[in-house]
Enzyme design. Structure first.
Site, PDB file in Angstrom:
ATOM      1  N   GLY A 115       0.812  -1.219   0.000  1.00  0.00           N
ATOM      2  CA  GLY A 115       0.000   0.000   0.000  1.00  0.00           C
ATOM      3  C   GLY A 115       0.843   1.264   0.000  1.00  0.00           C
ATOM      4  O   GLY A 115       1.936   1.287   0.570  1.00  0.00           O
ATOM      5  N   ARG A 173       1.147  -5.658  -5.049  1.00  0.00           N
ATOM      6  CA  ARG A 173       1.153  -6.588  -3.912  1.00  0.00           C
ATOM      7  C   ARG A 173       1.611  -7.990  -4.299  1.00  0.00           C
ATOM      8  O   ARG A 173       1.373  -8.939  -3.544  1.00  0.00           O
ATOM      9  CB  ARG A 173      -0.242  -6.639  -3.280  1.00  0.00           C
ATOM     10  N   ASP A 213       5.483  -7.926   5.661  1.00  0.00           N
ATOM     11  CA  ASP A 213       5.533  -9.052   4.721  1.00  0.00           C
ATOM     12  C   ASP A 213       6.593  -8.843   3.648  1.00  0.00           C
ATOM     13  O   ASP A 213       7.357  -9.751   3.322  1.00  0.00           O
ATOM     14  CB  ASP A 213       4.175  -9.239   4.022  1.00  0.00           C
ATOM     15  N   LYS A 251       8.158   0.645   5.571  1.00  0.00           N
ATOM     16  CA  LYS A 251       7.041   1.469   5.098  1.00  0.00           C
ATOM     17  C   LYS A 251       5.710   0.901   5.544  1.00  0.00           C
ATOM     18  O   LYS A 251       5.562  -0.321   5.540  1.00  0.00           O
ATOM     19  CB  LYS A 251       7.073   1.486   3.556  1.00  0.00           C
ATOM     20  N   THR A 252       4.800   1.656   5.963  1.00  0.00           N
ATOM     21  CA  THR A 252       3.367   1.356   6.057  1.00  0.00           C
ATOM     22  C   THR A 252       2.689   2.423   6.910  1.00  0.00           C
ATOM     23  O   THR A 252       3.176   2.762   7.994  1.00  0.00           O
ATOM     24  CB  THR A 252       3.022  -0.047   6.621  1.00  0.00           C
ATOM     25  N   ASP A 297       0.168   1.934   8.449  1.00  0.00           N
ATOM     26  CA  ASP A 297      -0.439   1.236   9.593  1.00  0.00           C
ATOM     27  C   ASP A 297       0.382   1.379  10.876  1.00  0.00           C
ATOM     28  O   ASP A 297      -0.138   1.155  11.968  1.00  0.00           O
ATOM     29  CB  ASP A 297      -0.610  -0.258   9.298  1.00  0.00           C
TER      30      ASP A 297
HETATM   31  P1  FBP Z   1       0.644  -1.964   3.612  1.00  0.00           P
HETATM   32  O1  FBP Z   1       0.665  -2.857   4.804  1.00  0.00           O
HETATM   33  O2  FBP Z   1       1.031  -2.648   2.361  1.00  0.00           O
HETATM   34  O3  FBP Z   1       1.454  -0.730   3.853  1.00  0.00           O
HETATM   35  O4  FBP Z   1      -0.834  -1.450   3.379  1.00  0.00           O
HETATM   36  C1  FBP Z   1      -1.622  -1.082   4.432  1.00  0.00           C
HETATM   37  C2  FBP Z   1      -2.999  -0.662   4.011  1.00  0.00           C
HETATM   38  O5  FBP Z   1      -3.037   0.721   3.758  1.00  0.00           O
HETATM   39  C3  FBP Z   1      -3.995  -1.056   5.097  1.00  0.00           C
HETATM   40  O6  FBP Z   1      -4.141  -0.034   6.035  1.00  0.00           O
HETATM   41  C4  FBP Z   1      -5.231  -1.386   4.325  1.00  0.00           C
HETATM   42  O7  FBP Z   1      -6.007  -2.329   4.980  1.00  0.00           O
HETATM   43  C5  FBP Z   1      -4.696  -1.939   3.041  1.00  0.00           C
HETATM   44  O8  FBP Z   1      -3.435  -1.338   2.851  1.00  0.00           O
HETATM   45  C6  FBP Z   1      -5.588  -1.676   1.855  1.00  0.00           C
HETATM   46  O9  FBP Z   1      -5.007  -2.246   0.731  1.00  0.00           O
HETATM   47  P2  FBP Z   1      -5.394  -1.925  -0.778  1.00  0.00           P
HETATM   48  O10 FBP Z   1      -4.609  -0.752  -1.181  1.00  0.00           O
HETATM   49  O11 FBP Z   1      -4.934  -3.129  -1.506  1.00  0.00           O
HETATM   50  O12 FBP Z   1      -6.853  -1.657  -0.831  1.00  0.00           O
END
Ligand code: FBP
Length: 544
Positions: free
Chosen positions: A72, A136, A167, A193-194, A196
């Site tokens: 993400g 992803r 991951d 990175k994230t 979250d």
């Molecule tokens: P990452 O763990 O890859 O940084 O992504 C986190 C996130 O933003 C979450 O908060 C959310 O649940 C998810 O990605 C949503 O993913 P997508 O962009 O595939 O809808």
């Protein structure tokens, strides 16, 4: 704003401003399952933590580097790339930086671009991952690693930087080990990175993007709270991104002081049922109504549903039964009805009862919507609507009994994508640029299987500490999709940690009274106490 912001020169730690030398600590161990992790990573286990300190300038041959954005979007990704670009050019001006397109898939499919000064300059200090795109695709199979090495050899790339969450960095470590075992001569470096905020530990203070994303959501929540306190007629149910951990919800609560903020980790620890969560919210609504306040705000972490123990058990079994044990891939079904029937036939009676107790659309979402790895897509479940509907039902029952005398009318919001590509705050702009620049120093020092880390970030950037941590140090064995796997341990909200404890000491007052804070938009220029603040979470964690 964009033009002026392009000219911003991100701050670098003093240690990275000149020539560096790597100061190495003692041998390290993984956080859990030491014997298993050591056996799985014989070439990258036990390496020391590294800190860069000022050293003698030395000539270095040109080095070609590749970079991948994984998962993400998170504010600051472009600055990691520009920091890395400036870093490899400062090592030798003939060094080249290549970007693989649309995530790890770009490496496997040999899709790439070469960065130039003009190209990079367009993206400095901007949000988003659009410079090369993200994806992803999981980099975890030998065939992918072998396909990758072909293009790395063709481009003369000696090091690969993978920007991702837990991951992706786990996979970066597996790739580093594979290339080291095969003696392919390609180093692999990870970058935390994230939005979250759940990739953090003793060594990593925070994942990049968390700061900007939370500040963006906090601005929106503050605006809603002003509206709420002006109109005085709605309860706003606001779901906040964060697939699993509740760090974003907690940080927004610390910044905005809403009436209620649910913390999934606490719901799990207290073994709360869905009904108990609903009752908790309804009580706060009734209490405020008794004071004549028929309005309020409720923050809901995206992952909540997965932390309600009974639902967690159900989801764990759904993830197992919907995975084909022979291939480890998601099972295929001819139709949605066939899939639901399969699920109902293959789960325990206890889990079936929990599934049947949920509203029809949630039940369907749990059975049908999977991500490419076969996991339940929690972000698609509209918890904010589910909770407000259940609260309304409970309040109606209480009204009939004379226990609730007010009015209840709800509005719903989900903030996630609104913040993932925001222009990075000064904190993230500086932190990310430093992470990227620092990765170039890890590469020049010959490191592989390391994560780029910058510490002491509550101090002015000059005093930040730059270095690297072996990724194996953060690993343990966990059960994923029916198999035991080595993974980086995810950081959930710690109920004994200072940020949660602070929140818990205030929440009763925030629930009853109207104590809203309105943080306003991120400020990029102005007094340092306004523009260069880190998150409340980090400040409290560091005792600031
Ligand atoms: P990452 O763990 O890859 O940084 O992504 C986190 C996130 O933003 C979450 O908060 C959310 O649940 C998810 O990605 C949503 O993913 P997508 O962009 O595939 O809808």
């Amino acid at each position: 704003m964009q033009i002026a912001r392009a000219a911003y020169q991100p701050k670098l730690p003093k240690a990275l401003q000149g020539a560096v030398v790597a100061k190495e600590g003692a041998a390290t161990q993984s956080v859990g399952n030491q014997d298993e992790i050591k056996a799985l990573f014989p070439n990258t286990y036990g390496m020391p933590v590294v800190e860069f300190v000022a050293g003698e300038a030395q000539a270095h041959e040109a080095i070609n580097v590749g970079i991948i954005l994984s998962g993400g979007q998170a504010p600051g990704g472009h600055n990691v790339i520009s920091g890395l670009y400036d870093g490899v050019k400062s090592i030798n001006k003939d060094s080249k930086l290549y970007g693989f397109l649309m995530g790890p898939g770009g490496l496997v499919d040999h899709k790439y671009v070469e960065f130039t000064d003009e190209f990079i300059d367009e993206y400095r200090n901007t949000g988003g991952f659009d410079i090369i795109g993200s994806g992803r695709t999981k980099l975890e199979k030998e065939a992918q690693f072998e396909s990758g090495i072909e293009i790395l050899r063709e481009l003369g790339i000696k090091a690969l930087v993978i920007i991702g969450g837990d991951d992706s960095n786990t996979n970066a470590c597996v790739l580093a080990e594979y290339y080291a075992a095969k003696q392919y001569g390609v180093q692999v470096i990870g970058c935390p990175k994230t939005i979250d905020g759940d990739l953090k530990n003793e060594q990593i203070e925070t994942s990049f993007g968390f700061d900007t994303a939370c500040k963006t959501y906090a601005e929106l929540i503050g605006n809603i709270q002003r509206d709420c306190n002006s109109a005085r007629k709605y309860w706003h149910f606001i779901k906040l991104m964060g697939r699993s951990a509740s760090h974003i919800a907690l940080e927004c609560a610390l910044q905005c002081q809403p009436n209620i903020c649910l913390i999934s980790e606490e719901v799990e620890a207290k073994q709360m049922s869905l009904d108990a969560v609903v009752e908790y919210i309804a009580q706060a609504v009734a209490q405020r109504a008794a004071d004549g306040n028929n309005f309020g705000t409720v923050l809901i972490p995206e992952g909540l549903i997965e932390f309600i123990p009974a639902i967690k058990k159900l989801i764990a079994q759904l993830n197992e039964v919907l995975t084909d044990p022979a291939t480890g891939e998601p099972r295929e079904f001819a139709s949605a009805d066939e899939q639901i029937a399969f699920v109902l036939d293959n789960i325990t009676a206890e889990n079936k009862a929990v599934l049947e107790s949920l509203p029809a659309d949630v039940k369907r979402q749990l059975c049908l919507d999977r991500d490419p790895h076969g996991n339940v897509q929690v972000s698609l479940i509209e918890t904010e609507k589910l909770l407000s509907a259940m609260v309304a039902e409970k309040l109606a029952a209480w009204k009939a009994e004379g226990k609730f005398v007010g009015k209840f009318s709800a509005q719903h919001h989900f903030f996630g994508y609104e913040g993932r590509c925001a222009a990075p705050s000064n904190y993230d702009a500086d932190y990310c640029y430093s992470l990227g620049f620092n990765a170039s120093r890890l590469i020049a020092s010959g490191k592989t299987g390391y994560m780029s880390v910058i510490k002491n970030t509550t101090a002015p950037a000059e005093e930040w500490i730059a270095g690297g941590v072996p990724i194996t140090m953060m690993m343990n064995i966990e059960r994923r999709n029916g198999a035991n796997k080595p993974v980086i341990r995810k950081a959930l909200v710690e109920l004994e940690g200072a940020p949660f404890k602070f929140f818990a000491s205030k929440r009763e007052e925030w629930a009853k009274n109207t104590c809203y804070v309105y943080p306003g938009p991120i400020q990029y220029w102005g007094p340092t106490e306004v523009c260069d603040q880190c998150t409340r979470t980090l400040a409290l964690e560091q005792g600031k």
